[in-house]
Design an enzyme around this catalytic site. Structure first.
Site, mmCIF file in Angstrom:
data_model
loop_
_atom_site.group_PDB
_atom_site.id
_atom_site.type_symbol
_atom_site.label_atom_id
_atom_site.label_comp_id
_atom_site.label_asym_id
_atom_site.label_seq_id
_atom_site.Cartn_x
_atom_site.Cartn_y
_atom_site.Cartn_z
ATOM 1 N N ARG A 1 0.871 -1.179 0.000
ATOM 2 C CA ARG A 1 0.000 0.000 0.000
ATOM 3 C C ARG A 1 0.901 1.218 0.000
ATOM 4 N NH1 ARG A 1 -2.135 0.807 5.547
ATOM 5 N NH2 ARG A 1 -0.737 2.582 5.525
ATOM 6 N N HIS B 1 -3.491 4.496 4.787
ATOM 7 C CA HIS B 1 -4.590 3.531 4.883
ATOM 8 C C HIS B 1 -5.851 4.137 4.269
ATOM 9 C CE1 HIS B 1 -7.438 0.651 6.395
ATOM 10 N NE2 HIS B 1 -8.076 1.609 7.035
ATOM 11 N N TYR C 1 4.016 5.616 11.542
ATOM 12 C CA TYR C 1 4.343 4.218 11.826
ATOM 13 C C TYR C 1 5.241 3.533 10.802
ATOM 14 C CZ TYR C 1 0.219 3.629 8.797
ATOM 15 O OH TYR C 1 -0.673 3.696 7.764
HETATM 16 C C1 LIG Z 1 -14.235 -5.893 12.371
HETATM 17 C C2 LIG Z 1 -13.407 -4.672 12.097
HETATM 18 N N1 LIG Z 1 -12.462 -4.307 12.973
HETATM 19 C C3 LIG Z 1 -11.718 -3.213 12.779
HETATM 20 C C4 LIG Z 1 -11.907 -2.432 11.671
HETATM 21 C C5 LIG Z 1 -11.071 -1.163 11.468
HETATM 22 N N2 LIG Z 1 -10.175 -1.305 10.316
HETATM 23 C C6 LIG Z 1 -10.520 -0.850 9.104
HETATM 24 S S1 LIG Z 1 -9.388 -1.243 7.938
HETATM 25 C C7 LIG Z 1 -8.414 -2.031 9.070
HETATM 26 C C8 LIG Z 1 -7.136 -2.675 8.628
HETATM 27 C C9 LIG Z 1 -7.382 -3.724 7.582
HETATM 28 O O1 LIG Z 1 -6.175 -4.232 7.151
HETATM 29 P P1 LIG Z 1 -6.082 -5.249 5.946
HETATM 30 O O2 LIG Z 1 -7.041 -6.384 6.178
HETATM 31 O O3 LIG Z 1 -4.666 -5.624 5.785
HETATM 32 O O4 LIG Z 1 -6.626 -4.470 4.681
HETATM 33 P P2 LIG Z 1 -6.009 -3.152 4.021
HETATM 34 O O5 LIG Z 1 -6.639 -1.986 4.692
HETATM 35 O O6 LIG Z 1 -4.540 -3.203 4.170
HETATM 36 O O7 LIG Z 1 -6.421 -3.207 2.579
HETATM 37 C C10 LIG Z 1 -8.972 -1.951 10.340
HETATM 38 C C11 LIG Z 1 -8.364 -2.485 11.565
HETATM 39 C C12 LIG Z 1 -12.923 -2.835 10.774
HETATM 40 N N3 LIG Z 1 -13.203 -2.133 9.677
HETATM 41 N N4 LIG Z 1 -13.646 -3.953 11.008
#
Ligand SMILES: Cc1ncc(C[n+]2csc(CCOP(=O)(O)OP(=O)(O)O)c2C)c(N)n1
Ligand SMILES: Cc1ncc(C[n+]2csc(CCOP(=O)(O)OP(=O)(O)O)c2C)c(N)n1
Ligand SMILES: [Mg+2]
Ligand SMILES: [Mg+2]
Lengths: 336, 382, 336, 382
Positions: free
Chosen positions: D266, D270, D279
């Site tokens: 990425r 985020h 970070y």
């Molecule tokens: C059940 C849940 N817990 C926490 C979140 C908050 N949150 C949104 S995106 C994220 C990180 C997701 O990481 P990843 O699965 O690696 O996907 P990326 O964002 O890197 O595409 C978090 C913790 C959420 N959306 N849903």
């Protein structure tokens, strides 16, 4: 006295708790290096280390389930749920484990877990980021449920929640994180008002207006607006949703005879239902009108551009006040 | 009749490659890797393992009988899983902590839980039978898989405390499908928690054969979570002891979690409320009877020249005594006082519960003038 | 008319639904070969095959989450949760997905999922086997929540729930599974009373007694007992908890002026709170007394030998009736 | 500055053994197993993949700009993940169905979702931007991991329908820690569901490095669930296309699910609300810039003698047009009518919602005599 935002007041409260008791550990997604998406834990990992302020894998059941294990071991875990709408994957661990373990173990296992939940809407967020799930937990025996609404309370109540031997769902009105207020950082916890006691934030005689969290300020504003109309509203900040401080509510309602309850959560089975029902039981002979609820609709949280049509605001609260006073209101024809 | 043909994979029900130190006939099979872990287990120690297994089988049978006689509400038999449970629990140090499901009678018993504690919850007189801290065994878990996370959290705490104790999580084959168990693997691996995941693959989750939960050996789940996974003959008490000791030592050394799959069989019904004839063949049961965990230890001891007849006699007596004690303890458990329903809902004073308690006391007083019995903060089984 | 147990009536209803629409699939733990731990799906896998009556891996989130995917594909999944206390691991999928998907997709995706939940106590079961979690779902916008109380209703309502294009939480009072009643198996669904409408099961004039599920029979018995004392109780079986059939309740309460609500779930935030609050709003001027709730205590479900001290029974309901009538009752001194 | 040193395992951030058909310099690496899967991809087809990637990168940049300008509430950038998303979505057949998270702009775009659909939810005018059935892309999922189960259920239905379509579930590295994802593996494996689990390991879950979620390559999670797992260079569009085609064909043949781990990065925050400088190191970003998914395709085409300059020019224009359309569509999205908050709560008439709608209409009428606008059952973005 220091002027702090609500968010910073929580941060300082957490810091005190970490410093006061080395069994306190903070756990959550992104709470370490990042300091949490709302920065509530900012700087705490740097100060207390990775084993006191713990970035956890992305799993809410995991967070809460491991907190239960840590409680078995004598820790006092403080879990951050990143947003209200992400608490549900941890629901089983909360309802079937956290809430019941002290009872199930006949008092042998204490479960001093605090679950912090930034909650509510009004920030124009995407779906699942504006939920008000507090009624689920208030209906769950074994949990305490508290909600802060201002920096001073936030600072004290978070420390009280962590010090409590009971599991506490600690709701934080995320749209108020940036609002400032006076905080007495030196005040002793021992002298502080217990978190289970409600606060009369505006005294008044005509209507008792009960709310919590993000709507407390709205209710205060409503009281000011109503005063211009000659209506005297007593605003009560509930602070604790389980148990509810009924003595404080009763004392007010016996004087005013008119009750309005406001919350962002839907009406059906919301916290307002319990309060309306309980206060009707307790104060029936004093009631001049049926308690009025001003709540979010019973709909999934709508898209951001519509949230102002979902959330109770000053006008809707005043309409509720008009209803309970029998003044002209939106339902005048309907309920006449 | 061919029940559950599609789902019960031969792979999983026909034991193949796993750690085995004593075979079905009682012959000792040498294994360079695992023998050292049980080098101290002489004939006397084997005799004690045998004794443990016989006693818990007898206690289990007594539990079933008490249920059939209406003295217990329910009983989840462990018969067939004695070696898996005894072999693993006897690997624990005193300060290790066990988190179990509902079926680990042998674990609770071996950790010194008194007889009334073993039956109180099934009799319905108390929500739990013992103080977890006293026996280092958590309140048994009915929510499938939830305890895997509790064990992991406890083990994270052990690590942060620089303790050299470990935690062990017991769960079944069915439990591996619950998200909680996978999440426990994630947390344990991420935090290098000193926890051993001990999965008793007894081939069935109520009526569902393990093949419905997994088309793969369960021990192989471990690798994807960066843990070692070991498959062991769960009916071989010596092998179970060896692998569990090894996994616990690994945990103590700070090398993190591991997963053990103990391949065993639930000889009886899921619980006394279950009727396994609806979903499994007698032939399967018969095949597993040949692999009985107790018989083979006796055969091994016999081969070692031990006084097997004497051991059998002495053990049968001890088992009989234990069963009699269990029965007596069970019958001695009386109904807890009415108002104890309100005890321990919270650890701290709670206005709401107190109000309900007071009101219910008034209600009871309508009938006999006083609440039926005084509330007892430590109510329930004593 | 056939005489069937409630359990068998459900079985026949499910059979009809499977036969009527080949997009209906049943899913659950042990529902196939075993026919479910309560035998509600007995024989259905043999008749309809493994792809219509599906034994699922042991995972409630998995069950409900895959049901959502099946709904995307145009199926009508009927999910069995083995016992009330095991629904919580599936809570996120229910609350965040099942309840919201139709709204989120702006009507594009229908979610005709029925979630069957054997619920309630009174069977002397172990912990987690006697829960009454219905209020959680009644508070969740997007779900319908219904409860059957007798064989005839069970037979019709399960078919209506499956035919509904909305997600339905379908609660079955497990302690009534074995009770028999008359069922008209030939009756057309089209003519049947909609599941959203409440039923006046005993007509009366003095008190409106509202309940659902396992307590309906108890309420009827209470009405008979009260009649001997000259008190005429109108017993209403709610049947639907979301939405609630307020017209039927209102009509009764306007006549009687006295409302008692009974349920096994805890009081705090239970369904009774919503009904008390809503009926107070709707009928305030007709009320002679505050609505009275007779409920389980706000405690984790107690061990089996204590459950009779938790569950409302005939005597506790009659005590509630005495309260609402201002007759001598357990709280006479307190509330005088 | 060494951020997150403990958790970001070198294993996972330093790409090693994975399927790669085009390397960082644009050189074609031959692979006997995977070449056949892209045998049809000639220079023209490569040019189209290049074009796709450039356009989605441009759309993504426009999304960020619109957010910065206050026209969107939030935007989750995909920059860096173009090859992973385009390579996989272009492997799908028209009747295959995709279940995505919030970051798969390229998937929605490639499936024909019109510009207003791509921005409506981020603008806050609608809960979803398109009709899932029309584009065979589900409503994007914010609850991490939940869609893995939906894809699995859909695929179970495909199997029961004897369809030869497949489903694909997109999720991130962080999502692998959620129970739902493991449970999806269990169900998919157990029911041999034709579903491809496509994990974009972009190294980060907000501020958490993948090493916190797993000490193991994520693709290895598959084996324990009886699925094949494949690790692919997620910045190599050709390799991603090949492995996804292979996995989809396997699914179509009735051989069940598989897991693809696309190792990517990425490049941006985020979401627009995030500040990655808190970070992660710039050096990490710089290293990944060297592995840009778009540059290498251009280099490959250059090597093949294609008219690269012409392609670049034409593509830049197309991308500019697409961005302009996105902007126009965004600005054209007006606020939905107030009473549409009540639309679609239920599919069938519902007395409770109707009552609330009616009351709220009366309330609005206090202000201007009539509800602000008529309710629109198909309200929201048009
Ligand atoms: C059940 C849940 N817990 C926490 C979140 C908050 N949150 C949104 S995106 C994220 C990180 C997701 O990481 P990843 O699965 O690696 O996907 P990326 O964002 O890197 O595409 C978090 C913790 C959420 N959306 N849903
Ligand atoms: C969350 C949850 N779902 C369902 C059940 C019902 N249930 C009790 S035991 C059981 C089977 C468990 O099988 P397994 O994990 O193999 O353990 P075993 O009973 O074989 O020891 C089921 C489905 C439960 N207790 N908890
Ligand atoms: Mg099993
Ligand atoms: Mg990621």
């Amino acid at each position: 006295m220091t002027t702090l935002t609500l968010g910073k007041a929580l941060n300082r409260g957490l810091r005190n708790a970490l410093a006061a008791d080395d069994r306190v550990v903070l756990m959550g997604e992104d709470i370490g290096t990042l300091g949490g998406v709302f920065r509530i834990t900012d700087g705490l990992q740097a100060e207390f280390g990775r084993e006191r302020v713990v970035d956890s894998p992305l799993s809410e059941a995991g967070l809460i389930g491991t907190a239960v294990g840590l409680a078995y071991r004598g820790f006092r875990p403080v879990v951050e749920i990143q947003f209200d709408g992400f608490i549900y994957p941890g629901f089983d661990q909360i309802v079937a484990q956290v809430a019941k373990l002290h009872y199930r173990s006949r008092g042998a296992v204490k479960v001093p877990i605090t679950i912090r939940v930034p909650f509510g809407g009004g920030i124009g967020a995407a779906e699942h980021h504006s939920e008000s799930p507090e009624a689920y937990f208030a209906h769950t025996a074994g949990l305490r449920v508290v909600v802060c609404s201002n920096p001073a309370d936030a600072h004290v109540m978070i420390q009280q929640a962590i010090a409590s031997d009971d599991p506490v769902l600690f709701f934080e009105p995320k749209r108020r994180y940036h609002v400032k207020g006076e905080v007495d950082e030196e005040a002793s916890l021992a002298d502080a008002k217990p978190m289970g006691i409600a606060t009369v934030v505006t005294a008044g005689d005509d209507v008792t207006l009960v709310t919590y969290g993000g709507l407390v300020q709205t209710a205060k504003d409503a009281a000011v607006a109503a005063a211009e109309d000659g209506i005297s509203i007593e605003v009560i900040d509930l602070r604790s949703l389980a148990p509810v401080d009924y003595p404080t509510l009763e004392a007010s309602l016996r004087r005013t005879g008119r009750l309005v309850i406001a919350h962002e959560a839907g009406q059906q089975g919301g916290v307002g239902a319990e309060i309306a029902a309980s206060l009707t039981e307790r104060c029936f002979d004093f009631l001049e009108h049926a308690p009025v609820r001003v709540t979010g609709h019973d709909i999934p949280y709508p898209p951001a551009k519509l949230e102002q049509h979902h959330l109770p605001d000053l006008d809707r609260i005043l309409d509720g006040v008009d209803r309970v006073l029998g003044r002209a209101n939106s339902l005048s024809e309907v309920e006449a | 009749m061919t029940l559950s043909d599609r789902d019960a994979t031969g792979l999983l029900t026909r034991p193949g490659s796993f750690v085995q130190l004593v075979d079905e006939t009682g012959a000792r099979r040498h294994d360079a890797e695992f023998d050292p872990w049980v080098a101290d287990v002489d004939a006397a120690a084997l005799g004690r393992l045998y004794r443990d297994m016989v006693i818990v089988r007898r206690l289990d049978a007594e539990g079933v009988a008490l249920q059939r006689q209406g003295e217990l509400g329910l009983w989840p038999p462990l018969a067939g899983q004695e070696a898996a449970q005894i072999g693993s629990v006897r690997a624990l140090h005193d300060d290790d902590f066990a988190f179990t499901s509902y079926r680990e009678l042998a674990v609770a018993w071996a950790r010194g839980v008194p007889p009334e504690g073993l039956v109180a919850t099934w009799r319905g007189t108390a929500s739990s039978g013992w103080d977890p801290a006293a026996h280092r065994v958590a309140v048994p878990q009915i929510i499938i898989g939830a305890q895997a996370l509790h064990a992991t959290g406890y083990a994270m705490g052990l690590r942060w405390d620089h303790s050299d104790a470990a935690a062990i999580a017991y769960f079944g084959d069915g439990a591996t499908s619950e998200g909680d168990v996978s999440e426990a693997f994630v947390f344990a691996s991420s935090f290098e928690a000193p926890v051993v995941f001990f999965c008793q693959n007894n081939q069935w989750a109520i009526s569902e054969p393990v093949g419905l939960q997994s088309k793969q050996e369960l021990a192989r789940r471990a690798d994807g979570f960066a843990m070692p996974g070991i498959r062991v003959d769960g009916n071989d008490v010596l092998a179970v002891l060896a692998v569990t000791r090894m996994a616990l030592e690994r945990a103590r050394r700070g090398e993190g979690p591991s997963l053990i799959e103990a391949v065993t069989y639930r000889m009886g019904p899921h619980t006394t409320a279950d009727d396994p004839s609806r979903y499994r063949d007698d032939t399967e049961l018969a095949a597993w009877r040949e692999r009985d965990p107790i018989a083979r230890v006796l055969a091994l001891l016999d081969g070692l020249g031990a006084d097997v007849a004497g051991l059998e006699r002495e053990t049968a007596e001890a088992a009989g005594r234990a069963a009699a004690e269990l029965r007596a303890a069970c019958l001695g458990l009386t109904d807890p006082p009415a108002l104890s329903v309100f005890d321990h809902v919270y650890a701290e004073p709670n206005t709401h519960v107190e109000r309900q308690r007071e009101r219910y006391a008034r209600y009871l007083a309508l009938f006999d003038g006083t609440p039926d019995e005084a509330s007892d903060e430590h109510g329930g089984a004593r």
